[in-house]
Motif scaffolding. Sequence first.
Motif, PDB file in Angstrom:
ATOM      1  N   ALA A  64      15.918 -12.573  20.321  1.00  0.00           N
ATOM      2  CA  ALA A  64      14.966 -12.540  19.458  1.00  0.00           C
ATOM      3  C   ALA A  64      13.785 -11.958  19.323  1.00  0.00           C
ATOM      4  N   LYS A  65      13.188 -11.623  20.392  1.00  0.00           N
ATOM      5  CA  LYS A  65      11.831 -11.182  20.598  1.00  0.00           C
ATOM      6  C   LYS A  65      12.131  -9.705  20.874  1.00  0.00           C
ATOM      7  N   PHE A  66      13.364  -9.339  21.262  1.00  0.00           N
ATOM      8  CA  PHE A  66      13.760  -7.821  21.481  1.00  0.00           C
ATOM      9  C   PHE A  66      13.721  -7.138  19.960  1.00  0.00           C
ATOM     10  N   THR A  67      14.108  -8.043  18.879  1.00  0.00           N
ATOM     11  CA  THR A  67      14.177  -7.492  17.685  1.00  0.00           C
ATOM     12  C   THR A  67      13.101  -7.202  16.990  1.00  0.00           C
ATOM     13  N   SER A  68      11.844  -7.521  17.707  1.00  0.00           N
ATOM     14  CA  SER A  68      10.579  -6.909  17.127  1.00  0.00           C
ATOM     15  C   SER A  68      10.482  -5.522  17.680  1.00  0.00           C
ATOM     16  N   LEU A  69      11.465  -4.893  18.185  1.00  0.00           N
ATOM     17  CA  LEU A  69      11.213  -3.423  18.382  1.00  0.00           C
ATOM     18  C   LEU A  69      11.539  -2.739  17.043  1.00  0.00           C
ATOM     19  N   SER A  70      12.001  -3.689  16.056  1.00  0.00           N
ATOM     20  CA  SER A  70      12.066  -2.876  14.706  1.00  0.00           C
ATOM     21  C   SER A  70      10.727  -2.503  14.363  1.00  0.00           C
ATOM     22  N   GLN A  71       9.408  -2.939  14.796  1.00  0.00           N
ATOM     23  CA  GLN A  71       8.120  -2.684  14.565  1.00  0.00           C
ATOM     24  C   GLN A  71       7.940  -1.158  15.031  1.00  0.00           C
ATOM     25  N   PRO A  72       8.227  -0.998  16.264  1.00  0.00           N
ATOM     26  CA  PRO A  72       7.881   0.686  16.696  1.00  0.00           C
ATOM     27  C   PRO A  72       8.994   1.719  16.143  1.00  0.00           C
ATOM     28  N   VAL A  73      10.386   1.066  15.814  1.00  0.00           N
ATOM     29  CA  VAL A  73      11.209   1.767  15.587  1.00  0.00           C
ATOM     30  C   VAL A  73      10.904   2.532  14.023  1.00  0.00           C
ATOM     31  N   GLY A  74      10.430   1.223  13.513  1.00  0.00           N
ATOM     32  CA  GLY A  74       9.826   1.646  11.888  1.00  0.00           C
ATOM     33  C   GLY A  74       8.802   2.349  11.986  1.00  0.00           C
ATOM     34  N   LEU A  75       7.768   2.581  12.726  1.00  0.00           N
ATOM     35  CA  LEU A  75       6.826   3.361  13.051  1.00  0.00           C
ATOM     36  C   LEU A  75       7.252   4.727  13.467  1.00  0.00           C
ATOM     37  N   PHE A  76       7.898   4.734  14.127  1.00  0.00           N
ATOM     38  CA  PHE A  76       8.486   6.198  14.900  1.00  0.00           C
ATOM     39  C   PHE A  76       9.014   7.040  13.735  1.00  0.00           C
ATOM     40  N   ILE A  77       9.965   5.994  12.776  1.00  0.00           N
ATOM     41  CA  ILE A  77      10.639   6.566  11.751  1.00  0.00           C
ATOM     42  C   ILE A  77       9.516   7.214  10.570  1.00  0.00           C
ATOM     43  N   LEU A  78       8.803   6.285  10.271  1.00  0.00           N
ATOM     44  CA  LEU A  78       7.531   6.592   9.404  1.00  0.00           C
ATOM     45  C   LEU A  78       6.760   7.833   9.723  1.00  0.00           C
ATOM     46  N   SER A  79       6.430   7.923  11.139  1.00  0.00           N
ATOM     47  CA  SER A  79       5.562   9.139  11.519  1.00  0.00           C
ATOM     48  C   SER A  79       6.423  10.326  11.427  1.00  0.00           C
ATOM     49  N   LEU A  80       7.845  10.425  11.256  1.00  0.00           N
ATOM     50  CA  LEU A  80       8.487  11.725  10.969  1.00  0.00           C
ATOM     51  C   LEU A  80       8.115  12.123   9.703  1.00  0.00           C
ATOM     52  N   PHE A  81       7.564  11.289   8.878  1.00  0.00           N
ATOM     53  CA  PHE A  81       7.391  11.846   7.478  1.00  0.00           C
ATOM     54  C   PHE A  81       5.720  12.188   7.249  1.00  0.00           C
ATOM     55  N   GLY A  82       5.199  12.384   8.190  1.00  0.00           N
ATOM     56  CA  GLY A  82       3.719  12.833   8.225  1.00  0.00           C
ATOM     57  C   GLY A  82       2.867  11.416   7.481  1.00  0.00           C
ATOM     58  N   TRP A  83       2.795  10.490   8.208  1.00  0.00           N
ATOM     59  CA  TRP A  83       1.991   9.353   7.675  1.00  0.00           C
ATOM     60  C   TRP A  83       0.420   9.763   8.116  1.00  0.00           C
ATOM     61  N   VAL A  84      -0.465   9.493   7.107  1.00  0.00           N
ATOM     62  CA  VAL A  84      -1.813   9.772   7.399  1.00  0.00           C
ATOM     63  C   VAL A  84      -2.476   8.591   8.038  1.00  0.00           C
ATOM     64  N   THR A  85      -3.133   8.621   9.239  1.00  0.00           N
ATOM     65  CA  THR A  85      -3.811   7.762  10.070  1.00  0.00           C
ATOM     66  C   THR A  85      -4.983   6.931   9.113  1.00  0.00           C
ATOM     67  N   ILE A  86      -4.967   5.804   9.155  1.00  0.00           N
ATOM     68  CA  ILE A  86      -5.960   4.745   8.335  1.00  0.00           C
ATOM     69  C   ILE A  86      -6.877   4.403   9.200  1.00  0.00           C
ATOM     70  N   ASN A  87      -8.143   4.087   8.828  1.00  0.00           N
ATOM     71  CA  ASN A  87      -9.156   3.229   9.452  1.00  0.00           C
ATOM     72  C   ASN A  87      -9.836   2.302   8.591  1.00  0.00           C
ATOM     73  N   ALA A  88      -9.314   1.223   8.360  1.00  0.00           N
ATOM     74  CA  ALA A  88     -10.176  -0.022   7.226  1.00  0.00           C
ATOM     75  C   ALA A  88      -9.772  -1.368   7.841  1.00  0.00           C
ATOM     76  N   SER A  89     -10.639  -2.128   7.713  1.00  0.00           N
ATOM     77  CA  SER A  89     -10.638  -3.572   8.158  1.00  0.00           C
ATOM     78  C   SER A  89      -9.739  -4.472   7.091  1.00  0.00           C
ATOM     79  N   SER A  90      -9.451  -3.796   5.997  1.00  0.00           N
ATOM     80  CA  SER A  90      -8.671  -4.699   4.808  1.00  0.00           C
ATOM     81  C   SER A  90      -8.315  -3.626   3.815  1.00  0.00           C
ATOM     82  N   PHE A  91      -7.473  -4.228   3.081  1.00  0.00           N
ATOM     83  CA  PHE A  91      -6.887  -3.331   1.892  1.00  0.00           C
ATOM     84  C   PHE A  91      -8.033  -3.100   1.075  1.00  0.00           C
ATOM     85  N   ALA A  92      -8.957  -4.122   0.854  1.00  0.00           N
ATOM     86  CA  ALA A  92      -9.907  -4.018  -0.110  1.00  0.00           C
ATOM     87  C   ALA A  92     -10.957  -2.387   0.437  1.00  0.00           C
TER      88      ALA A  92
END
Length: 478
Positions: A380-408
Amino acid sequence: MNMAKEKTTTVAAPPRQTTFRERFDYWLYFYGQSMSWTALNGFLATYLMMIGIDLTKIATAMVFVKLWDSVNDTIFGIIFDKVHFKSGNKNLPWLRITLIVIPLTTMFIYLIPDSLNPAAKLVWFIGGYLLWDASYTLSDIPIYNMTTAMTSNTTERNGMLSIARVYAMAGGFLTTLMGTFLVSERVGFTFTQTVAIVVLIVFLTMLPVSVRGKERIKVKQTEENYTFRRMFHYLRSNKYLFLFYSGYVISGVLMTNAAIDLFVSYYLFGSALFSTLMSILTALPIALLSVFINPILKRVDKFKLFYFSNVAWIVVGAAVYLFGYKSVPVYITLMILRSIPQGFIWMLNLTFTPDCVEYGQYKTGIDARGIAFAFQSFAAKFTSLSQPVGLFILSLFGWVTINASSFAELQAKHITQTPQALNGLWITATLVPVIGTILALIPFSFYKLNDKDVQIMARFNAGEITREEADRSLSRKY
């Protein structure tokens, strides 16, 4: 004819052994535990992405902390089987410890000071996550094993675990709904403020079973020496435990949509509040299904229901990828349809461990439930690797780094992403999970345990029938 009657009488299930208050207290624990889980696995990646840390560094740190998973679940499984409390209770002492440590460690992770540099923030995250991970393991094995201490009726256990999954979904739903609403650009709460509310509810819902729980089925204490070698042998002999959780891990690790859900809503559908709307709309069919899950399980073998729900999820999930991005109404409709098989999967996916425990004891004579539930917790906890897997995949598409405390604040800074990054966001959220579920069907196809045979095995393990009577009553040779 007499032999047939005797055979039917032999396999009859025992009556219900728990009270409603016991079951309700038990279910509430799952509600709170799931809220903590969702706070970590639903929002943590977004939180880290919002505080100025590079995607690949976040993903690498997340993979690192999962190495602890491979150690602490195994170690605690051994400890759980070997430690005997003076009270004679196997599970409640651990649940009382986690009543305190889970809320504290959940909160700690979301207190990363903004004044720290990115490297120090990662160190804080790693330390906090390791503490939370150990705390969660301390809770996961005992709470699932608790059903075997509350009742020996496998039908009752199945019902309790199925409803527990409903409560877990409800806890996750509340956390998702509340979290996405509060941190949206329209409200403007920080993640720290939001999680503070969550941990208070976590404590209050985990409290009842920790204080009032009863263990009426006392497992005979043994001095078995569960070494890593013996554990590996047990897993080899319990093929259904291995097969089921192989599929579970494959589909879970590639379920990359949850980690980026808020960004999908914000960047692809115009507002983080869209995630709140979708949470409500997809929860309604699941809530309706939860009312009928026990009557359904009395008529349908739960693994068949689970398997074909995965097949249905694949079909609708593929349609979401192909047509959902082109039209918001089509996307909403398909997501509501997908929530129906998703509901069955969520309610059933962690109810198979007790069955595998009964099979393992029937097959080997070893009552290694601690190992089995440790394996479940690990998976169950190993499946939380979906987070880094998703981030690794997303990084391949040139995601821009964000610095904000909230969506506002994100909205105020007008931080945008390239079309390539947005395409990667859609693929990561919709296509990758479909591929994972298709791959999971391979091990699932070899799982052959059914509800009726598990009940027979449980009766033999409890000493109620002989080996000969059990073998004669089973639908197939195991």
